[in-house]
Design an enzyme around this catalytic site. Structure first.
Site, PDB file in Angstrom:
ATOM      1  N   SER A   2       0.809  -1.221   0.000  1.00  0.00           N
ATOM      2  CA  SER A   2       0.000   0.000   0.000  1.00  0.00           C
ATOM      3  C   SER A   2       0.840   1.267   0.000  1.00  0.00           C
ATOM      4  CB  SER A   2      -0.909   0.014   1.220  1.00  0.00           C
ATOM      5  OG  SER A   2      -0.120   0.123   2.392  1.00  0.00           O
ATOM      6  N   VAL A   5       3.799   1.683   6.209  1.00  0.00           N
ATOM      7  CA  VAL A   5       4.871   1.034   6.949  1.00  0.00           C
ATOM      8  C   VAL A   5       4.605  -0.462   7.139  1.00  0.00           C
ATOM      9  CG1 VAL A   5       3.871   1.580   9.218  1.00  0.00           C
ATOM     10  CG2 VAL A   5       6.338   1.200   9.003  1.00  0.00           C
ATOM     11  N   CYS A  99     -13.297  -5.309   0.119  1.00  0.00           N
ATOM     12  CA  CYS A  99     -12.053  -4.996  -0.579  1.00  0.00           C
ATOM     13  C   CYS A  99     -10.987  -6.049  -0.278  1.00  0.00           C
ATOM     14  CB  CYS A  99     -11.555  -3.609  -0.174  1.00  0.00           C
ATOM     15  SG  CYS A  99     -10.084  -3.064  -1.066  1.00  0.00           S
ATOM     16  N   CYS A 197     -10.566   4.702   2.429  1.00  0.00           N
ATOM     17  CA  CYS A 197      -9.570   5.285   1.529  1.00  0.00           C
ATOM     18  C   CYS A 197     -10.173   6.177   0.462  1.00  0.00           C
ATOM     19  CB  CYS A 197      -8.719   4.191   0.889  1.00  0.00           C
ATOM     20  SG  CYS A 197      -9.612   3.085  -0.239  1.00  0.00           S
TER      21      CYS A 197
END
Length: 343
Positions: A2, A5, A99, A197
């Site tokens: 993505s 981290v 998703c 998102c």
């Protein structure tokens, strides 16, 4: 990958373990989509150039190939449009579940097969194990319960679990940050994002309105966006609402009605286009029905549940704000048995 981290450290751990890696970032949303009230581009944190750049940089530093996979059409059909349709139907959806399982894992498992990969790894805080007695893969909570994401993965299949790897499942978020700093990864201090998102400003209602009008445009959708009555549980009309898509069961703020006791949304009555409100004690229920149930870590129960993929769940103690559209996920200790959608 993505660009955050978590997926960066997941890749780094697997690289240190000697695995051969191929990195994929999913392009899910077109940043130039013009869905705003005045036809302007709708802001989105999803698939930003910065995220793609960060993911590519990590892949470059760790020396493995990296690709961007365009799934915009699948994302819109399988995640965004159902999200809007659910709100218009009086439900409160969780798009991250669809998703994860219907798009990310389903697509990446197939992609892994095409590129000759054995597994699909992500930065989820969850664990997967194989139970030789039941001959099934089981999904478990992540060690860091404050970051556990097993709830969002209850729709996974045995086929997907068999291919899944969650390198962060035994780690805490603090440990992940420390690993990232130690490796000098660019994403080590990158902040987390908690919102959906494709709705980065958190204004779900405005997104629903804009998408329904620009992309759907049916008379019934426009009617669903309109205002209507606010009524108490005994039927007394006490005000007007600004559209049912602006409310969710259990909501207290934003109702706009002055009362001696705080009022909560108790029910979203779509057929009547009515918002039903009540006192806090009217929020509690003893049971729920869930549909689309997926038994993941165990075989489907043999005894009657409620027929097909529907279950009735009875609580030992009444529960507040049982919300249609949300997920009911069943656990035994830290094992995800399965889950379904609250009807």
């Amino acid at each position: 990958m993505s660009g955050g981290v978590d997926s960066s450290v997941a890749a780094a751990i697997l690289r240190q373990q000697g695995h051969e890696l191929v990195g994929f970032t999913m392009q899910l949303w077109n940043q130039r989509r013009r869905l705003g009230p005045r036809g302007e581009p709708q802001p989105s944190r999803c698939c930003s150039l910065d995220d793609v750049y960060d993911a590519r940089s990590v892949a470059h530093d760790l020396v493995f190939p990296f690709y961007v996979l365009n799934l915009e059409d699948e994302f819109e059909r399988g995640v965004v449009r159902p999200f809007v349709e659910d709100y218009l139907a009086g439900r409160t959806p969780i798009p991250c579940v669809s998703c994860n399982t219907k798009l990310k894992f389903a697509r990446l498992v197939n992609m892994a097969r095409e590129v000759g990969a054995d597994h699909v790894a992500t930065g989820h805080y969850a664990r997967v194990e194989y139970n030789p007695e039941s001959e099934r893969y089981i999904l478990k909570k992540g060690k860091d319960l404050s970051k556990d994401q097993s709830y969002f993965l209850f729709e996974m299949t045995q086929k997907q679990l068999a291919r899944a790897m969650f390198p962060l499942g035994e780690m805490t978020k603090l440990e992940v940050r420390e690993v990232a700093r130690g490796l000098g990864l660019e994403t080590a201090e990158k902040p987390e994002s908690q919102e959906i998102c494709f709705v980065p400003d958190g204004d779900y209602a405005q997104f629903v309105e804009d998408y329904a009008r620009h992309e759907m445009g049916k008379p019934e959708d426009e009617a669903a966006l309109a205002g209507g009555e606010i009524a108490t549980t005994d039927g007394e009309v006490i005000g007007r609402h600004a559209g049912l898509h602006r409310y969710t069961v259990g909501q207290r703020r934003g109702i706009g009605i002055a009362a001696a006791d705080p009022l909560y949304v108790v029910k979203i009555d779509v057929p009547r286009h009515q918002l039903v409100v009540g006192k806090r004690d009217e929020l509690f229920g003893n049971a729920l029905f869930a549909t689309g149930v997926n038994w993941l870590s165990i075989e489907p129960p043999v005894a009657p549940i409620n027929g097909g993929s529907k279950v009735r769940v009875e609580f030992d103690e009444p529960q507040a704000a049982i919300t249609p559209g949300q997920a009911a996920v069943f656990y035994h200790d830290d094992v995800v048995l399965g889950g379904g959608w609250i009807e």
